[in-house]
Motif scaffolding. Structure first.
Motif, PDB file in Angstrom:
ATOM      1  N   SER A 186      46.583 -26.381 -26.861  1.00 37.34           N
ATOM      2  CA  SER A 186      46.084 -28.243 -26.723  1.00 37.34           C
ATOM      3  C   SER A 186      46.259 -28.659 -28.459  1.00 37.34           C
ATOM      4  N   ARG A 187      46.435 -27.664 -29.220  1.00 38.95           N
ATOM      5  CA  ARG A 187      46.581 -28.118 -30.855  1.00 38.95           C
ATOM      6  C   ARG A 187      48.073 -28.017 -31.073  1.00 38.95           C
ATOM      7  N   ARG A 188      49.107 -27.995 -30.060  1.00 44.28           N
ATOM      8  CA  ARG A 188      50.536 -27.739 -30.266  1.00 44.28           C
ATOM      9  C   ARG A 188      51.005 -26.576 -31.027  1.00 44.28           C
ATOM     10  N   LEU A 189      50.411 -25.475 -30.442  1.00 49.19           N
ATOM     11  CA  LEU A 189      50.549 -24.305 -31.462  1.00 49.19           C
ATOM     12  C   LEU A 189      51.148 -23.401 -30.458  1.00 49.19           C
ATOM     13  N   ALA A 190      52.080 -23.837 -29.435  1.00 45.74           N
ATOM     14  CA  ALA A 190      52.604 -22.938 -28.537  1.00 45.74           C
ATOM     15  C   ALA A 190      53.596 -21.923 -29.130  1.00 45.74           C
ATOM     16  N   PRO A 191      54.348 -22.180 -30.485  1.00 47.28           N
ATOM     17  CA  PRO A 191      55.161 -21.011 -31.255  1.00 47.28           C
ATOM     18  C   PRO A 191      54.222 -19.966 -31.560  1.00 47.28           C
ATOM     19  N   VAL A 192      52.991 -20.139 -31.934  1.00 45.91           N
ATOM     20  CA  VAL A 192      52.073 -19.356 -32.265  1.00 45.91           C
ATOM     21  C   VAL A 192      51.571 -18.116 -31.274  1.00 45.91           C
ATOM     22  N   VAL A 193      51.458 -18.914 -30.062  1.00 44.01           N
ATOM     23  CA  VAL A 193      51.176 -17.822 -28.700  1.00 44.01           C
ATOM     24  C   VAL A 193      52.318 -17.194 -28.683  1.00 44.01           C
ATOM     25  N   VAL A 194      53.501 -17.721 -28.454  1.00 45.62           N
ATOM     26  CA  VAL A 194      54.899 -17.031 -28.294  1.00 45.62           C
ATOM     27  C   VAL A 194      54.947 -16.018 -29.161  1.00 45.62           C
ATOM     28  N   LEU A 195      54.940 -16.012 -30.406  1.00 47.28           N
ATOM     29  CA  LEU A 195      55.030 -15.172 -31.617  1.00 47.28           C
ATOM     30  C   LEU A 195      53.876 -14.048 -31.458  1.00 47.28           C
ATOM     31  N   LEU A 196      52.953 -14.498 -30.996  1.00 50.71           N
ATOM     32  CA  LEU A 196      51.788 -13.182 -30.869  1.00 50.71           C
ATOM     33  C   LEU A 196      52.031 -12.565 -29.712  1.00 50.71           C
ATOM     34  N   ALA A 197      52.497 -13.234 -28.701  1.00 53.98           N
ATOM     35  CA  ALA A 197      52.610 -12.465 -27.384  1.00 53.98           C
ATOM     36  C   ALA A 197      53.837 -11.365 -27.581  1.00 53.98           C
ATOM     37  N   TYR A 198      54.828 -12.047 -28.098  1.00 54.08           N
ATOM     38  CA  TYR A 198      55.941 -10.966 -28.290  1.00 54.08           C
ATOM     39  C   TYR A 198      55.616 -10.088 -29.258  1.00 54.08           C
ATOM     40  N   ALA A 199      54.944 -10.082 -30.336  1.00 57.40           N
ATOM     41  CA  ALA A 199      54.821  -9.098 -31.341  1.00 57.40           C
ATOM     42  C   ALA A 199      53.793  -7.985 -30.497  1.00 57.40           C
ATOM     43  N   GLY A 200      52.639  -8.712 -29.807  1.00 59.39           N
ATOM     44  CA  GLY A 200      51.885  -7.553 -28.993  1.00 59.39           C
ATOM     45  C   GLY A 200      52.750  -6.664 -28.085  1.00 59.39           C
ATOM     46  N   PHE A 201      53.808  -7.312 -27.564  1.00 59.61           N
ATOM     47  CA  PHE A 201      54.539  -6.368 -26.659  1.00 59.61           C
ATOM     48  C   PHE A 201      55.360  -5.425 -27.268  1.00 59.61           C
ATOM     49  N   VAL A 202      55.854  -5.603 -28.557  1.00 60.37           N
ATOM     50  CA  VAL A 202      56.706  -4.641 -29.389  1.00 60.37           C
ATOM     51  C   VAL A 202      55.888  -3.487 -29.968  1.00 60.37           C
ATOM     52  N   LEU A 203      54.500  -4.034 -30.469  1.00 60.86           N
ATOM     53  CA  LEU A 203      53.563  -3.021 -30.976  1.00 60.86           C
ATOM     54  C   LEU A 203      53.492  -1.641 -30.387  1.00 60.86           C
ATOM     55  N   PRO A 204      53.539  -1.507 -28.962  1.00 63.20           N
ATOM     56  CA  PRO A 204      53.404   0.008 -28.357  1.00 63.20           C
ATOM     57  C   PRO A 204      54.707   0.846 -28.458  1.00 63.20           C
ATOM     58  N   SER A 205      55.738   0.047 -28.941  1.00 62.40           N
ATOM     59  CA  SER A 205      57.338   0.913 -29.220  1.00 62.40           C
ATOM     60  C   SER A 205      57.059   1.576 -30.339  1.00 62.40           C
ATOM     61  N   HIS A 206      56.169   1.061 -31.311  1.00 61.11           N
ATOM     62  CA  HIS A 206      56.315   1.675 -32.752  1.00 61.11           C
ATOM     63  C   HIS A 206      54.907   2.214 -33.247  1.00 61.11           C
ATOM     64  N   TYR A 207      53.883   1.804 -32.500  1.00 61.75           N
ATOM     65  CA  TYR A 207      52.568   2.270 -33.072  1.00 61.75           C
ATOM     66  C   TYR A 207      51.843   2.748 -31.822  1.00 61.75           C
ATOM     67  N   ASP A 208      50.861   3.562 -32.165  1.00 58.89           N
ATOM     68  CA  ASP A 208      49.973   4.414 -30.945  1.00 58.89           C
ATOM     69  C   ASP A 208      48.845   3.062 -30.640  1.00 58.89           C
ATOM     70  N   THR A 209      49.107   2.493 -29.695  1.00 59.93           N
ATOM     71  CA  THR A 209      48.130   1.341 -29.229  1.00 59.93           C
ATOM     72  C   THR A 209      47.330   1.963 -28.180  1.00 59.93           C
ATOM     73  N   SER A 210      47.473   2.911 -27.726  1.00 63.68           N
ATOM     74  CA  SER A 210      46.669   3.856 -26.716  1.00 63.68           C
ATOM     75  C   SER A 210      45.947   2.864 -25.691  1.00 63.68           C
ATOM     76  N   PHE A 211      44.694   2.483 -25.769  1.00 64.07           N
ATOM     77  CA  PHE A 211      43.776   1.926 -25.129  1.00 64.07           C
ATOM     78  C   PHE A 211      44.458   0.340 -24.710  1.00 64.07           C
ATOM     79  N   PHE A 212      44.914  -0.506 -25.704  1.00 59.95           N
ATOM     80  CA  PHE A 212      45.503  -1.704 -25.531  1.00 59.95           C
ATOM     81  C   PHE A 212      46.733  -1.804 -25.002  1.00 59.95           C
ATOM     82  N   SER A 213      47.522  -0.566 -24.975  1.00 63.64           N
ATOM     83  CA  SER A 213      48.925  -0.710 -24.598  1.00 63.64           C
ATOM     84  C   SER A 213      49.173  -1.429 -23.145  1.00 63.64           C
ATOM     85  N   PRO A 214      48.421  -1.234 -22.170  1.00 64.78           N
ATOM     86  CA  PRO A 214      49.017  -1.939 -21.154  1.00 64.78           C
ATOM     87  C   PRO A 214      48.809  -3.592 -21.198  1.00 64.78           C
TER      88      PRO A 214
END
Length: 383
Positions: A186-214
């Motif tokens: 609603s604050r026109r911050l869709a690019p922030v949501v996209v970046l955070l979503a993709y960053a979260g997806f990449v994390l399990p491939s490079h770090y031990d995110t264990s509980f948060f991975s799924p």
């Protein structure tokens, strides 16, 4: 119970923002139902039973990919969930304000939490009893050693989930975060949501995110869908302003891209020798479904499938839609029902030949359809 939905969504009755992406804008909004999405999610949730059973070879196994294609049914399932959340929570925000919007999202999270915890405990009890009686074909991942208190604690904190309805656990944190996502949009911050979503997806491939991975793995599809749902009308207006030639080229490109993703995935599924030694392919598309390009391929597949189904919606609805529409309109119920059947069938019979496995696949879908018609599991599932 009068209405059942995708795990984590409210009713699919929405305003005319649910019209086709490339269709003309209506003069007067009226409430309608997204039949196209009902057909799509009806297929996705219906085929999950066969995918989870994984009895090969079979007729369905020749074309459903068993979750191993470049884009899976599960990924599009999460996209649809997020899309409807984006639509409905934007409506809540604009009509009733952020508190009502957050309350509705968190209420759904609570319902799914109770259901996920209950099913995990139930499947664990069944699994332990089966093992105690000498059954060997119990789903992997069973906690067979923890004390009752430790099992309960791990289940309540979502650190342990078991059974074939485990996606419900992943939806809970998504719905807890959904109000913040909608507020950012609603604050026109869709690019922030996209970046955070993709960053979260990449994390399990490079770090031990264990509980948060799924959550990180599947959350990218949910939140990309949320963005699309929130901006559904905006996207329609944007496409509507394109020239007919450009709009036709865009739609054709999405459909062709969808078909190519499916055909290439099927080719590699039946000829794995083509990529068996390819670290690049594994890094980009496989890696336990954490391939870096999968979140880019899924929106293309979803959009192209939507356009195809939308174009042929009426004949599909009149034929296979008689099966798909009840599934799509009761997808949470279907998802939970099939989880019981797929969990219990291996206790009795294992995979066999092509036609036997085909009968098993079709039987699970048929019994699930019967469960939808009779609602005999309705007491387990929130409306």
């Amino acid at each position: 119970m009068t209405s059942l939905r995708l795990p984590a969504t409210a009713s699919a009755n929405v305003t005319t923002r649910a019209a086709a992406l490339t269709g003309p804008l209506p003069a007067a909004p009226r409430r309608t139902r997204m039949v196209t999405l009902d057909l799509m999610r009806g297929y996705y949730v219906g085929v999950l039973a066969a995918v989870h059973l994984d009895y090969l070879p079979s007729l369905l196994g020749l074309f459903d990919g068993r979750g191993s294609l470049l884009v899976s049914e599960a990924e599009n399932f999460f996209l649809i969930s997020g899309l409807l959340v984006g639509m409905l929570r934007r409506r809540d925000l604009e009509r009733h304000g952020p508190l009502r919007m957050a309350r509705n999202a968190w209420k759904r999270a609570g319902q799914l939490y109770v259901l996920a915890v209950s099913l995990t405990l139930l499947f664990t009890v069944i699994g332990r009893l089966a093992v105690a009686h000498g059954v060997s074909n119990v789903k992997v991942g069973l906690d067979s050693d923890s004390s009752p208190m430790a099992l309960l604690a791990n289940t309540l904190t979502l650190r342990y989930t078991y059974g074939w309805a485990d996606f419900l656990t992943f939806y809970v944190p998504m719905f807890l975060i959904a109000p913040l996502t909608v507020w950012l949009l609603s604050r026109r911050l869709a690019p922030v949501v996209v970046l955070l979503a993709y960053a979260g997806f990449v994390l399990p491939s490079h770090y031990d995110t264990s509980f948060f991975s799924p959550f990180l793995q599947w959350g990218v599809y949910f939140f990309l869908g949320t963005i699309a749902g929130y901006h559904w009308d905006d996207l329609r207006r944007l496409v509507g302003r394109l020239s007919p030639a450009v709009r036709r080229a865009l739609c054709t490109g999405l459909v062709v891209g969808t078909v190519l993703l499916y055909l290439v995935g099927m080719l590699l599924l039946f000829h794995p020798e083509l990529i068996v030694d390819s670290d690049t392919y594994n890094h980009l598309f496989q890696n336990n479904r954490l391939g870096l390009l999968r979140p880019f391929a899924a929106p293309v597949s979803f959009a192209g499938t939507f356009l195809l189904v939308r174009k042929y919606e009426e004949p599909i609805a009149r034929t296979v839609g008689r099966l798909l529409l009840p599934f799509g309109r009761s997808s949470l119920y279907v998802y939970v029902a099939q989880s019981f059947f797929v969990f219990l069938i291996p206790f009795v019979v294992g995979p066999s030949g092509f036609w036997e496995n085909t009968v098993f696949d079709v039987s699970v879908i048929a019994v699930t359809w019967f469960a939808v018609r009779t609602r005999f599991l309705a007491f387990l599932i929130p409306g």
